[in-house]
Design a protein around this motif. Structure first.
Motif, mmCIF file in Angstrom:
data_model
loop_
_atom_site.group_PDB
_atom_site.id
_atom_site.type_symbol
_atom_site.label_atom_id
_atom_site.label_comp_id
_atom_site.label_asym_id
_atom_site.label_seq_id
_atom_site.Cartn_x
_atom_site.Cartn_y
_atom_site.Cartn_z
ATOM 1 N N GLY A 162 26.299 14.023 44.143
ATOM 2 C CA GLY A 162 25.496 15.169 43.720
ATOM 3 C C GLY A 162 25.201 15.130 42.236
ATOM 4 O O GLY A 162 24.074 15.402 41.796
ATOM 5 N N ALA A 163 26.233 14.794 41.425
ATOM 6 C CA ALA A 163 26.027 14.688 39.981
ATOM 7 C C ALA A 163 25.054 13.567 39.654
ATOM 8 O O ALA A 163 24.219 13.684 38.743
ATOM 9 C CB ALA A 163 27.370 14.439 39.288
ATOM 10 N N LEU A 164 25.134 12.479 40.393
ATOM 11 C CA LEU A 164 24.226 11.357 40.164
ATOM 12 C C LEU A 164 22.789 11.734 40.545
ATOM 13 O O LEU A 164 21.837 11.324 39.873
ATOM 14 C CB LEU A 164 24.687 10.162 40.994
ATOM 15 N N LEU A 218 20.053 14.876 29.622
ATOM 16 C CA LEU A 218 20.380 13.635 30.325
ATOM 17 C C LEU A 218 21.720 13.076 29.862
ATOM 18 O O LEU A 218 22.510 12.577 30.676
ATOM 19 C CB LEU A 218 19.273 12.606 30.109
ATOM 20 N N ALA A 219 21.985 13.154 28.561
ATOM 21 C CA ALA A 219 23.270 12.677 28.034
ATOM 22 C C ALA A 219 24.427 13.465 28.651
ATOM 23 O O ALA A 219 25.477 12.903 28.983
ATOM 24 C CB ALA A 219 23.285 12.785 26.517
ATOM 25 N N GLU A 220 24.234 14.773 28.831
ATOM 26 C CA GLU A 220 25.276 15.601 29.450
ATOM 27 C C GLU A 220 25.480 15.209 30.920
ATOM 28 O O GLU A 220 26.619 15.116 31.390
ATOM 29 C CB GLU A 220 24.889 17.072 29.346
ATOM 30 N N ARG A 221 24.372 14.990 31.622
ATOM 31 C CA ARG A 221 24.480 14.589 33.022
ATOM 32 C C ARG A 221 25.156 13.223 33.154
ATOM 33 O O ARG A 221 25.970 13.007 34.059
ATOM 34 C CB ARG A 221 23.089 14.524 33.658
ATOM 35 N N ALA A 222 24.818 12.312 32.258
ATOM 36 C CA ALA A 222 25.426 10.984 32.291
ATOM 37 C C ALA A 222 26.927 11.068 32.042
ATOM 38 O O ALA A 222 27.723 10.373 32.694
ATOM 39 C CB ALA A 222 24.764 10.078 31.251
ATOM 40 N N GLN A 223 27.318 11.911 31.109
ATOM 41 C CA GLN A 223 28.739 12.060 30.810
ATOM 42 C C GLN A 223 29.492 12.650 31.998
ATOM 43 O O GLN A 223 30.630 12.246 32.295
ATOM 44 C CB GLN A 223 28.919 12.975 29.580
ATOM 45 N N GLY A 242 20.205 3.682 32.926
ATOM 46 C CA GLY A 242 19.622 3.148 34.151
ATOM 47 C C GLY A 242 19.590 4.183 35.253
ATOM 48 O O GLY A 242 20.099 5.304 35.090
ATOM 49 N N PRO A 243 19.023 3.858 36.401
ATOM 50 C CA PRO A 243 18.946 4.828 37.503
ATOM 51 C C PRO A 243 20.308 5.227 38.059
ATOM 52 O O PRO A 243 20.422 6.255 38.718
ATOM 53 C CB PRO A 243 18.099 4.100 38.559
ATOM 54 N N ASP A 244 21.361 4.417 37.781
ATOM 55 C CA ASP A 244 22.700 4.738 38.282
ATOM 56 C C ASP A 244 23.641 5.200 37.171
ATOM 57 O O ASP A 244 24.862 5.201 37.348
ATOM 58 C CB ASP A 244 23.301 3.516 38.987
ATOM 59 N N GLY A 245 23.086 5.594 36.045
ATOM 60 C CA GLY A 245 23.916 6.082 34.952
ATOM 61 C C GLY A 245 24.015 5.088 33.820
ATOM 62 O O GLY A 245 23.241 4.127 33.726
ATOM 63 N N ILE A 246 24.989 5.318 32.947
ATOM 64 C CA ILE A 246 25.150 4.472 31.759
ATOM 65 C C ILE A 246 26.392 3.592 31.860
ATOM 66 O O ILE A 246 26.786 2.964 30.879
ATOM 67 C CB ILE A 246 25.234 5.355 30.493
ATOM 68 N N ASP A 247 26.979 3.526 33.059
ATOM 69 C CA ASP A 247 28.268 2.853 33.219
ATOM 70 C C ASP A 247 28.134 1.475 33.854
ATOM 71 O O ASP A 247 27.298 1.252 34.733
ATOM 72 C CB ASP A 247 29.204 3.698 34.097
#
Length: 599
Positions: free
Chosen positions: A161-163, A367-372, A435-440
């Motif tokens: 859901g977060a992703l 977006l930075a908050e969502r990625a975190q 990226g589409p799957d986050g920053i990890d």
């Protein structure tokens, strides 16, 4: 309530001419000599799951390949819901029949619950019911992107859901960033385009063309140019109808002649002649109506040359527009409407660019908050996942090994256009690749023994160890997987001895909560089965064919002896097989608290 695959029938698929597989709700194993056609069982499951149909899979000489699955689908189960959404229904006894056929030219058809359905419906059904794990899945798990997907799948709905929220914001941020960069880079070009559009609109607005005006002007001009001929025609017609304007009795016109004829008929002695008089009265009435209309037409007929000049001048104005913008006036008006819309999107003013930049920065912060948030959930899930896989490794004769899940940040490349600025650990900012799957980046590392350096699994594990690591991962995922049926296609390759026994034990325990179907070459695994199916290959008349049979009791001992060392006809081989069965049965009794019936 869970649905399970109770039976699968295969016809004309590869080396299998015709076979029926009755599957246990617990652990079913499929064995057979190399090349006998065990993989066709998995191929059949792929087809039944909506997988790609290949003409090469159709048995030579067969009119088609058929795979039919019979699912126990009680009311309220996910399978019953998929069927209902497709307009199909389980039978009265709760059985749902899925069918897939493939013709030699590669075309395929699908049926569910007796109804023809798109192949995608079988895919939807399989997502709810079946998960196939094979050697190709093991190889995919070595890729970083797949390892990240495995962790996300293990983490469950909260992370997914977060992703999803991260991706939604990322799409908006990417769109606004692209638009801002495009407008900034093309500012001069867009400004020139805007000037051309404004000039065209001003030119059209100055002329103010009306819909269909060009066609009306053509008709008007033709009428004005032919005014003399038109007047002559109308005057002659009026004279012929009404007669001479000065009342010349020698030129009475049609009305006078009809009136005379009507008078003669009305005064005739013969009734048949008198009956014709009313019809002449009708003709007289029609001509009486036409006469005034001709008079009105002649009065409206304008032969003033100045009027024609005005019409021709207006036509010239419109032609100047149609030469530049469209083929006719209606096309010019359509161009103007489109130009107004395009002009509205070409705002290159400082105010517009500033507004876009502000929106981009606002979305970047969100977006930075969502990625975190995604990263934090992955870190939590990574610890649980690593511990769960490590426990499974202990049960697969790798008691000293452990798994680490390393989550790192993927930094942006130099000059990357859509790098995301996030807060760094030192209090400063850093640019990361969003990226589409986050920053990890996610990497699975294996610690082979105490004191060993953690290394990527494909570097730290031998062939047999890698199979066990992958099986441990699959088992952990299976426990978090909602699908009721799990299929393992020779995931035990490269394993033997005690580790093979542990694999069988693990699969048997997994079968307590799932239906498990295993294609294996290991007797240690096959010994734990609740139902044992054997694929036999034979040749007759130069044509190879395979069928599937269920073995039990003595036949099963013979098959296990063959798998152990090809010793199906020796007392030693049978003794080893019986001992293996006894060990497996004892283990199942101790793990479940009751004995499963040996099949």
């Amino acid at each position: 309530m869970r649905a399970v695959l109770a039976e699968m029938r295969i016809e004309g698929l590869g080396v299998i001419d015709e076979a029926t597989l009755e599957l246990d709700p617990g652990l079913t194993v499929v064995t057979g000599e190399t090349g006998a056609g065990k993989t066709m069982v998995v191929t059949g499951l792929h087809l039944l799951s909506g997988g790609r149909a290949e003409a090469s899979r159709v048995r030579t000489g067969a009119s088609r390949a058929v795979v039919e699955g019979r699912f126990d689908a009680p009311a309220g189960s996910s399978a019953a819901k998929v069927a209902a959404d497709a307009g199909a229904e389980p039978d009265a006894d709760g059985e749902l029949i899925a069918l897939r056929t493939v013709s030699p030219d590669g075309r395929s058809r699908a049926h569910l619950g007796g109804r023809s359905v798109p192949v995608g419906v079988l895919s939807d059904l399989a997502e709810q019911l079946i998960a196939v794990h094979g050697q190709n899945d093991q190889l995919r798990l070595l890729r970083p992107a797949e390892q990240r997907g495995v962790l996300d799948r293990f983490a469950g709905e909260e992370l997914l859901g977060a992703l999803s929220e991260y991706r939604r914001v990322r799409d908006d941020w990417h769109r606004v960033s692209t638009e801002l960069a495009d407008r900034t880079a093309r500012a001069r070009e867009l400004a020139r385009e805007a000037d051309l559009l404004r000039h065209g609109l001003a030119e059209i607005q100055a002329v103010d063309p009306q819909p269909g005006e060009d066609d009306e002007l053509v008709a008007t001009a033709r009428r004005l140019a032919d005014a003399d001929q038109l007047r002559e025609a109308a005057t002659g017609a009026s004279f012929a109808i009404s007669g001479s304007p000065d009342g010349d009795p020698d030129a009475p016109g049609a009305l006078g002649l009809i009136a005379d004829a009507r008078h003669r008929l009305s005064s005739a002695e013969d009734p048949r002649l008198r009956e014709l008089a009313p019809r002449l009265a009708e003709a007289e009435a029609l001509l009486t109506d036409v006469g005034p209309e001709l008079t009105s037409y002649l009065e409206s007929l304008d032969a003033d040359p100045s009027v024609l000049e005005k019409v021709l001048a207006r036509q010239a104005e419109l032609k100047a527009l149609t030469r530049k913008y469209a083929a006719d006036v209606d096309g010019v008006l359509a161009w103007a409407k489109d130009a107004e819309q395009r002009l509205a999107g070409l705002d290159t003013s400082e105010e517009a660019l500033s507004a876009l930049a502000a929106r981009r920065d606002e979305l970047a912060g969100e977006l930075a908050e969502r990625a975190q948030a995604v990263t934090e959930l992955r870190v939590i899930a990574a610890d649980r996942f690593a511990k769960a896989v490590t426990v499974e490794l202990g049960g697969l004769a790798m008691g000293q090994a452990s798994i680490d899940v390393v989550i790192s940040t993927r930094w942006a490349e130099p000059g990357e256009s859509h790098a995301l600025r996030v807060a760094g650990g030192d209090g400063g900012d850093a640019l990361v690749h969003a990226g589409p799957d986050g920053i990890d980046e996610v990497e699975l590392r294996l610690v082979a023994h105490d004191g060993a350096v953690p290394l990527p699994v494909h570097k730290a594990a031998s062939g047999g160890e890698l199979s066990r690591v992958m099986l441990a991962i699959e088992v952990v995922l299976a426990h978090s997987d909602p699908v009721p049926t799990l299929v393992f296609d020779e995931v035990d390759a490269g394993v033997g001895g005690r580790a093979a026994v542990e694999i069988g034990r693990r699969l048997a325990r997994l079968a307590a909560s799932h239906q498990v179907i295993v294609v294996t070459h290991l007797p240690q695994v096959a010994a734990f089965a609740d139902r044992h199916l054997v694929v036999d290959k034979s040749a007759k008349g130069g044509v190879s064919r395979s069928d599937v049979r269920m073995v039990a009791d003595k036949d099963r001992v013979v098959e296990l002896a063959r798998m152990l060392a090809g010793m199906d006809s020796t007392e030693t081989g049978r003794a080893h097989a019986e001992e293996l069965l006894a060990v497996a049965e004892k283990d199942k009794q101790s793990s479940t608290g009751k004995s499963r019936k040996r099949r």
